[in-house]
Design an enzyme around this catalytic site. Structure first.
Site, PDB file in Angstrom:
ATOM      1  N   ASP A  84       0.784  -1.215   0.003  1.00 59.57           N
ATOM      2  CA  ASP A  84       0.090   0.099  -0.038  1.00 59.57           C
ATOM      3  C   ASP A  84       0.806   1.241   0.061  1.00 59.57           C
ATOM      4  O   ASP A  84       1.778   1.373   0.925  1.00 59.57           O
ATOM      5  CB  ASP A  84      -0.812  -0.111   1.168  1.00 59.57           C
ATOM      6  CG  ASP A  84      -2.030   0.885   1.103  1.00 59.57           C
ATOM      7  OD1 ASP A  84      -2.341   1.511   0.103  1.00 59.57           O
ATOM      8  OD2 ASP A  84      -2.492   1.375   2.362  1.00 59.57           O
ATOM      9  N   GLY A 208      -9.229   5.563   1.582  1.00 63.52           N
ATOM     10  CA  GLY A 208      -9.838   6.317   2.546  1.00 63.52           C
ATOM     11  C   GLY A 208     -11.246   5.695   2.645  1.00 63.52           C
ATOM     12  O   GLY A 208     -12.171   6.745   3.068  1.00 63.52           O
ATOM     13  N   THR A 232      -8.182   2.507   8.951  1.00 64.85           N
ATOM     14  CA  THR A 232      -8.688   3.073  10.200  1.00 64.85           C
ATOM     15  C   THR A 232      -9.903   2.419  11.008  1.00 64.85           C
ATOM     16  O   THR A 232      -9.885   2.287  12.219  1.00 64.85           O
ATOM     17  CB  THR A 232      -8.829   4.504   9.844  1.00 64.85           C
ATOM     18  OG1 THR A 232      -7.901   5.184   9.419  1.00 64.85           O
ATOM     19  CG2 THR A 232      -9.113   5.192  11.115  1.00 64.85           C
TER      20      THR A 232
HETATM   21  P1  13P Z   1      -8.611   4.557   5.601  1.00 62.59           P
HETATM   22  O1  13P Z   1      -7.598   4.153   6.865  1.00 62.59           O
HETATM   23  O2  13P Z   1      -9.116   6.035   5.670  1.00 62.59           O
HETATM   24  O3  13P Z   1      -9.749   3.520   5.733  1.00 62.59           O
HETATM   25  O4  13P Z   1      -7.711   4.325   4.256  1.00 62.59           O
HETATM   26  C1  13P Z   1      -7.242   3.231   4.103  1.00 62.59           C
HETATM   27  C2  13P Z   1      -6.408   3.397   2.867  1.00 62.59           C
HETATM   28  O5  13P Z   1      -6.781   4.089   1.875  1.00 62.59           O
HETATM   29  C3  13P Z   1      -5.184   2.810   2.748  1.00 62.59           C
HETATM   30  O6  13P Z   1      -4.461   2.965   1.588  1.00 62.59           O
END
Ligand code: 13P
Length: 287
Positions: A84, A208, A232
């Site tokens: 990632d 996100g 998150t």
């Molecule tokens: P969040 O932590 O907002 O869920 O985003 C995860 C993400 O985009 C990982 O690249």
């Protein structure tokens, strides 16, 4: 089965659903996500940030753990192990360590440099059988030290990157890592539609994923999003369940301090979050 993410995302795009990328941090996270994917017969992408890779002592440890778990847990749904927001160097490390997919995040470089580095990594990744995601227009907020301003991507720049033969594209459309602020303007669907128009049937990635309302998720999928990243939200549900266990004094009753007991409510909470997301994204039964 550890596979590249190319086929699962082509299928998702054609079937009008999205595959979830859930970020992993340790054994509990990985086990909970794999078990849920198998229970729901859903394809899944395990996301590993460079910070999380380091935390787990290195990408080789991560690959060995994931491959062994797939075997020991009899996981038969397609699983992609994906870097990632990779740096240029991180991408090479993950290719060497046996990942099945990488993301090269060159969004902070001038577009020409992003294009050149992505072009090179596409060749290397494909020669090794990995899928590759690239990024245009930074995702807002902060994740593991990667900070983005959160601007909307330029559809022409998206086309320039998509034309390099990448497998899926992350493009900023007002999305943010972490919790969304009260005054968040929402996703820019005009930008998303313009990007999709320029990039043909390229599967698009929505980063996100935490806290985006269900109707926006559905609209984004309608407009071409085939992969949604969630990090998150699993952290929040793990933390809340763990806090509840400790605040109820359960760690002090009997052998409640046993790490396998102490971490169990958090792991169960991750499973619940992943299940909710897979149902919302429409990937259940699509393995
Ligand atoms: P969040 O932590 O907002 O869920 O985003 C995860 C993400 O985009 C990982 O690249």
């Amino acid at each position: 089965m550890l596979v590249s993410a190319t086929e699962m995302l082509k299928k998702a795009k054609a079937g009008h659903y999205a595959v979830g990328q859930f970020n992993i941090n340790n054994l509990e996270w990985t086990k909970a996500i794999l078990a849920t994917a198998q229970e729901l017969n859903s394809p899944v992408i395990l996301g590993v940030s460079e910070g999380a890779g380091k935390y787990m002592t290195g990408f080789k440890t991560v690959t060995a753990m994931v491959k062994a778990m797939i075997e020991e847990m009899n996981i038969t749904v397609p699983v992609a192990l994906h870097l990632d927001h990779g740096t240029y160097e991180g991408c090479y490390k993950c290719i060497k360590a046996g990942f099945s997919s990488i993301m090269f995040d060159g969004s902070h470089y001038p577009i020409e440099e992003n294009v050149e580095k992505t072009r090179e990594l596409v060749k290397v990744a494909h020669a090794m059988g990995l899928s590759i995601e690239a990024e245009v227009g930074s995702i807002g907020g902060e994740e593991d030290g990667v900070v983005g301003a959160g601007e909307c991507a330029d559809p022409n720049e998206c086309k320039a990157i998509a034309d390099l033969g990448i497998d899926f594209l992350a493009a900023g459309i007002g999305n943010i890592h972490g919790k969304y602020p009260e005054n968040w303007q929402g996703l820019s669907f005009d930008t998303l539609a313009a990007i999709q128009e320029k990039t043909g049937d390229m599967p698009l990635v929505l980063h996100g994923g935490t806290g985006i309302p269900a109707d926006m998720i559905k609209k984004a999928i309608d407009l071409g999003v085939a992969k949604i990243n969630v990090n998150t939200e699993c952290q929040l549900s793990f933390a809340a369940a763990t806090r509840e266990y400790i605040e109820a004094g359960k760690d002090q009753q009997g052998k409640g301090f046993d790490p396998r007991k102490l971490l169990a409510p958090g792991a169960a909470a991750i499973k619940e979050t992943v299940k909710e997301k897979m149902e919302l994204f429409g990937s259940v039964g699509k393995a």
